[in-house]
Every structure is written in C-alpha cells, then in structure tokens.
Design an enzyme around this catalytic site. Structure first.
Site, PDB file in Angstrom:
ATOM      1  N   GLY A   1       0.801  -1.207   0.000  1.00 55.71           N
ATOM      2  CA  GLY A   1       0.000   0.000   0.000  1.00 55.71           C
ATOM      3  C   GLY A   1       0.840   1.266   0.000  1.00 55.71           C
ATOM      4  O   GLY A   1       0.739   2.100   0.905  1.00 55.71           O
ATOM      5  N   TYR A   2       1.684   1.411  -1.018  1.00 57.82           N
ATOM      6  CA  TYR A   2       2.499   2.615  -1.174  1.00 57.82           C
ATOM      7  C   TYR A   2       2.068   3.368  -2.435  1.00 57.82           C
ATOM      8  O   TYR A   2       1.524   2.779  -3.372  1.00 57.82           O
ATOM      9  CB  TYR A   2       3.981   2.259  -1.321  1.00 57.82           C
TER      10      TYR A   2
ATOM     11  N   PHE B   1       2.595   2.385  -7.964  1.00 61.51           N
ATOM     12  CA  PHE B   1       1.626   1.797  -7.039  1.00 61.51           C
ATOM     13  C   PHE B   1       2.294   0.614  -6.339  1.00 61.51           C
ATOM     14  O   PHE B   1       3.001  -0.170  -6.982  1.00 61.51           O
ATOM     15  CB  PHE B   1       0.433   1.213  -7.802  1.00 61.51           C
ATOM     16  N   GLU B   2       2.067   0.457  -5.067  1.00 53.60           N
ATOM     17  CA  GLU B   2       2.270  -0.825  -4.391  1.00 53.60           C
ATOM     18  C   GLU B   2       0.891  -1.228  -3.886  1.00 53.60           C
ATOM     19  O   GLU B   2       0.436  -0.768  -2.841  1.00 53.60           O
ATOM     20  CB  GLU B   2       3.253  -0.706  -3.219  1.00 53.60           C
ATOM     21  N   VAL B   3       0.182  -2.039  -4.668  1.00 57.15           N
ATOM     22  CA  VAL B   3      -1.164  -2.424  -4.276  1.00 57.15           C
ATOM     23  C   VAL B   3      -1.077  -3.313  -3.049  1.00 57.15           C
ATOM     24  O   VAL B   3      -0.014  -3.797  -2.681  1.00 57.15           O
ATOM     25  CB  VAL B   3      -1.911  -3.137  -5.427  1.00 57.15           C
TER      26      VAL B   3
END
Length: 800
Positions: free
Chosen positions: A571-572, A651-653
């Site tokens: 989340g990033y 994105f870091e999903v």
C-alpha cells in the site's frame, strides 16, 4: 531510535538484500558460490526446502547487525514501532531456525507453500470453469426489459441471464433505438455471495425504446420488446458505470487472450502493440546434479532447451566390470554412457573432475558438465543413471518459446496526436494482483464508452497504453513452479551457479535493469555481481528484452506524459527520485513546483482508490521512493521521469488491513486469496483511472499560472527571506543578477526532504526576475523565455 539511525537501518536493510546477495540459497542454506575450483570439505548435498513469507521481529541493534550479515529475501514491507522493526521476509525452515538463535523471531506466518498451492488450485478451478463456459454455446435469457417514467425522467431497465455469466469476463451489451438514433450500453454483472444472478442495466433515456437487442462477447444474442414497468422503481444501483471484469488470477496467456478479444470486439478503439524484443521464454536447459556429496557430484546440462530435446538426454555412470579399465564416454543418440575407470581390483576410480572433463570432450555435442559449484571434484563418483530434465511444471499449453510482450492501446485517436498515458504491471513475477489492475481498467474504459460520458471523454481525448505483464516468463514460473519468483527467467550465472538447485534464484530484477540511477553507476538497491540475488541488476544496464521493450514503447510514443508502474504489496504510492548512493545522495529531486504537482494530483488518485472500499494509503507511505521505502537503483519509473520527462508513479497495491481482533495492521502478501486480490484490483483500477483523469485535466489546462514574491519591492534594514508563491503547482525560474530569466536559470527547489519550497535569502540589494511554468507547460503571462520579451515578474529588494 533517532531519525538518522532509522535511515541508516533502512539503508542497511537494502544493502543486505542487494549487495550481499543470497547468502542462504532457497534450496541450499549456507552454501555460497566459490570464486574458483578449490579443495573443499566433502559434504552431503542439502535437501530442498519449502519457503514461506513471514513477519520477522528484529528486537535490538545486535540482532539487527546479525540480520545485516545474512542474505534473507525481503519483501517491500518494513514497519517500525517503539524501536523494533517488523520485516516481511521469504524464508526456509532452516533460515527461521538460524535466525531464532540470534533473537530474530517469526511473529506471524503470512503465506506458506501449502497456501500457495491452494491459490493455484483456486485459480485453476476458475480457469477450468471459464474454459468450459467458453466452449459451450452461450445463451441469453431476457428476464426483464422495462421502461418507466418518474419525477426525474424516463429510464430503461434490463435483466438478462447468460449461460456463461458465472465468469466475470462474460460481457453483455444492449443496443436500442432512441429517437431514431442507435444507442448502446454495457450491462453490469450481479453476483450475490458467490452466485451469479444476472446482468442488469438501469439507464436514463430520452424516449422509451420499443425493443432492445442483447449481445454477448461470446457470441450469444437475444431480442426483447420493452414494456412499461407499472410498479415501483427497481432497487438497483443508480449508477450506470460498469465494473468488475476479473474473477481469478490470470496467467500471461490469459491476459493477452483477453486483450486480443477486446481488440476484436472494439476495433475502432483498440490496437494491440507487439513489442519488438522477445523474452528469453519460459524455458530451461535440462539438467541433473549427479551425486550425493559436494566433492563427488557432476552437474550436467543439455545444450538444447529441455522442450527441444534436452529432456530426452540420459546419462549413465557405470562400472564396466573389468580391472584397469580406462574412463570412456559413449554417445548413442540421446543416451550418454560413461564407463568409469577402474583399478586392478575392478573398483571405480574416476573422480568428478575427470568425468566432467571426459563428458565435455566426448559428449560436448549434447551436454556441458561442471563440478558442483566450483568444487575441486576430487571425490570418486558412484555408478548411477539419470535422465536430464528442465524441471518446468507448467502444462504443455504454456509455450516454452520466447514471448512477445504486448500493450493494449486504447483511444479514439491512436496516432500520437493525443496525450499519452501508460500503465504497466508485473515487472516482478510474484505480484499476481497487478496485471488484474490493467485488465480491469481496459474493460472499464471500453465497456463504459458507449453510455458513460466521463469514460468517453477520456477515451476520445487520450492515447492510453496498458501493459498487463512486463515479465511473462517469470509470471509463468511463479504460477507453475516457484511462487516467490521475482525476476525474469534469464540465467546470467556462470557454471558455478548454474546447477539445477539454484533454479529458483536465476534471473534479472527488471525494475533494477534500467539506465538511470543504476547500481552500475554506484546507486544503492541492486546487485551487479551476485547473479542469484533477488535484486540482481543484470550483466549491464538495459540488458534484458523486457526492459528494452519499455524503453522502446516510450521512444516510439513521445506523446506519453504520465505513467504508472504497478507493483505489490504494502500500500504505497510513490514517485521519483527512486534511488540514492552510498552517502544517501538521491538522484536530482523534482523542483518545488513539480513536487507540488505530484502531491496535488496524487490526492485525486488516492481518493479514487479509497472510494472502492475505504482503503487509505497512509501519508507515511506516500511520496518519493527513498522517503517512504528504500533505494531502488535502476528502476523504470526513474528512467521515464529523468530520461523522458514523464510524470511517473509507482503503485504498491495491497495495503495492510486493520485486524480489529488483534488491534494491529495485517499484511496481505503477494498472493492473497482471490477475494482479497479482487478488491485490490478494483480499488487500484480506480486509482489508475484516476491517473488517466489527471492526464485529461492536464491536457485541457490552458490557463497560465501566476506567482507573487513576498515580501515584494521595498527597503529593508537587514537580510530578507523571499518566498515566491504560485497560484497552482508550478516551477519558478529566477535570476538574482538582474538578467532575463530563461529555462536555464535557477529554479525554486524544496527546502529539504518532504519539506516545502525554499525561500531566497537576500542580504544585499538585489533584483529578482522570475516566471513560473505549470505541469501542462503554460507559462506565466505567456512569457517566452526563448525570445526577447520582458513580461516576466520583477521585484527589487533594497537592503539599507
């Protein structure tokens, strides 16, 4: 722990993963790669171990220092609280036991090999269902086709059941005539508690149609008259925006089959771009490590790829049954027979090194041979028979040939005349959710185009490029062989590291292979020397075809202005610079105006992500890569930003989920259950479309910015700090010597990491000439820095 210590600890974590490499091989803990063949103790070959992702608790500095000596494979997620670090890592049981002796314990196991197998079975069940539905005749049953008029207007309502509706890739389109004009719209798919119910549509119309035709993308069709609905308005969502087109994790062949189907269905809106650089392929040489100990083992590799004949090669070491026999190698087709040398008593005497030399000399047309990882090979080999194998487990329908990576190009005008937007996924093979973000986005853009004005605005005015998987070979390996595969499948190791027991450690980290801020230039975050490191940067910058494809796409399409590199997990939401050197000097920071733009438009995308189920990307995980995560030398987003001038995000999903029972954040992992993976795909597709909206707004921005210096003209008794504010995110160019400002002039930068714009300290009488430029390229007052005009801003600070 001080801020300086925390930064040093994060830097050391990165160095651990990239410079020391894999001190503990996935399969053979404790074995390193010898530099040359030397006499070494003869030890049993270690047994293969399973891997799992765990959360390690590193309790103190001593434990931290010990962890830094080891090459444990870390994920992207690092948490710190109360001086204790929680680090997610990919480990084997022996590594866990060893770490425990140093006080580094497992707090939680996030995913085991058994759970990975369950994910694979879950995916395979969905694939089989999809395949069976695709081969059956798709039939449509119109349940309801109504119109009604209320105080707000006239509406069309449809309910249609498809025999193939159980799979999310089944799409239904309705077509009708409205005031003499043909209209169409995509129906939404309704699923309740895992059961497919029907597809539906609720849409305002200017006049009630007499009939409607429903068509499936699988070929089914049905026509129904439209009758008046006399009851109350159906309780269905009022939105006509259609989502949810993925229902399982998708392998590369499925992703591109879906892409081709979309291109066939929407030929006026879609092109498929074939990249020029084919991958190495999901393929390996056939191999065997023949022996039981390090000093007696012979490693044999086929010259041909396994699927091209290497898997048919067999090797037999035998005692010829006679005394004083010489070492002899005989080749019969694909069979290699090695008659070992014997002494006067008939006992075999051939050493591993002697057998290696004989095989290379007499069977070199079929195989190459080495001792085990550079061992001197002085031990005597034992009689045995083996058949070489490439070890690949994917079914035959997964091609072993070099793969053509493709991009889905969406837009009404796909000729470079419109601003371009790029979304690309799965540079890292084990990140299964990320391709779903691109496919879901492609489906939304195309299936909402006919009836949603917002979507039509984006598709008509932008040139959108989506690459579902940058790394198809690695992805196939992750799905079928080793779920934690990060890199591609190209083996650049020399023979000492090319035995089959290193097969899960080969490859290049594609997000470390680019030419800006690379490890080859001294930046931290990748290894250039250890080919088995999880962040191996390759033998040279841009050595890999997968990386070359991204460069080619940017070169061929200079209209691309915005890009999103989609990764998982943690989340990033990040942007450049992405790398720093050993002194923590980063690549050049964006100007204060560029940084302000990154923050401003990020707010749009993060809000769109939150809209799906409330996921909030934390402020601490938003910003330039080194400020919120670590250094990533040679990453692709830095290439796009510094070399091409493209605003590029990462994105870091897979943001952590809050567990109310344990009162703590819980990591989701690279391969969560599909139920969780689906939600991540939905919310980050929202975010990707948010970036597309940002691109649209930027293209339509023709309003120049304005700026103002505070304090302004005047007389002051001492040094003055002058701040230049802008009406929007804009870069300010200025001079202090009275000269005309140009694009070569100094720029207002940030005052510090994660700080605001700097001020100009004026300690003597100075004239500040300046102008501002926004992200859309609009120049304040339409000033031309290349001309001779003087319509720039100017203030004079007089110091008495």
């Amino acid at each position: 722990m001080t801020k300086e210590k925390k930064q040093k600890w994060k830097r050391n974590l990165l160095v651990m993963t990239t410079v020391t490499g894999l001190g503990f091989s996935t399969f053979y803990p404790g074995l390193s790669i010898p530099a040359a063949a030397v006499e070494q103790p003869d030890q049993p070959l270690p047994a293969e171990e399973s891997v799992s992702i765990v959360q390690l608790v590193v309790p103190n500095d001593n434990a931290k220092d010990k962890l830094l000596e080891l090459g444990i494979d870390l994920t992207h997620r690092i948490e710190e609280h109360d001086g204790v670090y929680e680090v997610d890592a990919v480990v084997t049981p022996s590594e866990i036991a060893m770490l425990k002796t140093f006080g580094i314990n497992v707090k939680e196991t996030l995913i085991t090999e058994n759970q990975w197998n369950a994910r694979v079975e879950e995916r395979q069940s969905a694939v089989q269902l999809q395949a069976s539905l695709a081969t059956s005749e798709d039939t449509l049953k119109v349940l309801r086709a109504n119109h009604f008029t209320n105080q707000s207007g006239t509406f069309l309502y449809l309910e249609v059941k498809s025999s193939s509706g159980a799979t999310a890739s089944t799409a239904l389109k309705a077509t009708w005539t409205e005031n003499g004009e043909e209209k169409s719209a995509t129906l939404s798919r309704k699923v309740d508690y895992g059961e497919y119910l029907y597809h539906y549509l609720l849409l305002p119309v200017s006049a009630a149609p007499l009939s409607v035709k429903i068509e499936s993308n699988l070929g089914g069709s049905a026509t129904s008259s439209v009758t008046e609905w006399l009851g109350q308005e159906p309780k269905h969502p009022k939105t006509d925006y259609v989502t949810d087109f993925v229902d399982h994790y998708m392998a590369p062949n499925e992703l591109y089959e879906r892409a081709e189907k979309l291109a066939k269905e929407f030929p006026n809106l879609v092109d498929i771009i074939e990249m020029p650089n084919k991958t190495n392929g999901y393929r390996r040489l056939a191999q065997a490590a023949i022996g039981s100990t390090t000093n007696t083992t012979v490693v044999v590799s086929s010259k041909a790829w396994g699927h091209e004949g290497g898997n048919d090669v067999s090797v037999e070491f035998r005692n010829p049954g006679t005394s004083n026999a010489p070492l002899k190698v005989t080749v019969d087709g694909k069979k290699i027979l090695v008659d070992l040398a014997t002494d006067s008593s008939g006992k075999a005497t051939s050493t591993a090194k002697q057998v290696v030399d004989a095989l290379n000399a007499q069977a070199g047309q079929l195989v190459t041979a080495t001792t085990y990882r550079g061992n001197a090979g002085t031990g005597v080999v034992a009689p045995t028979t083996v058949k070489l194998t490439d070890g690949l487990k994917a079914p035959a329908d997964v091609s072993r040939d070099p793969f053509t990576v493709k991009a889905i190009r969406i837009g009404k005008h796909r000729d470079g005349s419109k601003p371009g937007v790029l979304g690309y996924a799965q540079e890292h093979a084990r990140e299964w959710v990320t391709p779903l973000v691109t496919i879901e986005t492609a489906e939304r853009l195309l299936r909402n185009y006919a009836h949603d004005s917002g979507t039509r605005k984006l598709v008509d005015n932008l040139d959108i490029f989506l690459v579902p998987t940058v790394n198809p070979d690695g992805a196939n390996f992750s799905f079928n062989d080793y779920n934690m595969q990060r890199k591609n499948m190209t083996n650049h190791c020399d023979p000492t590291a090319s035995d089959p027991n290193y097969r899960n450690n080969w490859g290049v980290d594609l997000n470390r292979n680019h030419s800006i801020g690379s490890a080859f230039d001294g930046y931290i975050g990748a290894s250039t020397t250890i080919c088995t490191s999880d962040t191996y940067a390759g033998p040279a910058e841009n050595s890999e075809p997968e990386a070359k494809n991204l460069v080619w796409l940017a070169d061929q399409n200079p209209n691309i202005k915005f890009a999103m590199n989609i990764h998982s997990y943690g989340g990033y939401f990040m942007w450049s610079p992405g790398a720093y050197d050993a002194n923590r000097k980063t690549l050049p920071r964006p100007t204060a105006g560029e940084e302000a733009f990154y923050w401003a438009v990020s707010d749009i995308m993060l809000n769109d992500i939150q809209d799906h189920r409330g996921t909030v990307i934390l402020p601490s995980r938003t910003g330039p890569v080194p400020d919120v995560l670590y250094s990533a030398a040679g990453n692709s987003a830095d290439y796009l930003w510094y070399e091409k001038g493209i605003y590029a995000w990462d994105f870091e999903v897979g943001a952590d989920l809050w567990n109310k029972d344990t009162n703590r954040w819980q990591a989701v992992g690279f391969q969560p259950t599909f139920a969780e993976g689906h939600e991540e795909a939905m919310e980050f597709s929202n975010g990707l479309i948010g970036m597309i909206k940002v691109a649209y707004n930027n293209a339509k921005d023709h309003q120049p910015p304005s700026s103002k210096a505070t304090p302004g003209n005047g007389k002051y008794t001492g040094p003055v700090d002058v701040k230049i504010d802008t009406s929007e995110a804009a870069t300010v160019y200025y001079t202090l010597d009275g000269s005309r400002p140009t694009f070569q002039s100094a720029k207002i930068n940030l005052s510090g990491t994660r700080e605001f714009a700097e001020t100009l300290k004026i300690d003597k009488t100075t004239t500040i000439n300046y102008f501002s430029v926004d992200a859309a390229g609009n120049i304040e007052k339409n000033y031309n820095p290349l001309g001779n005009g003087k319509n720039y801003n100017s203030v004079t600070i007089t110091i008495k």
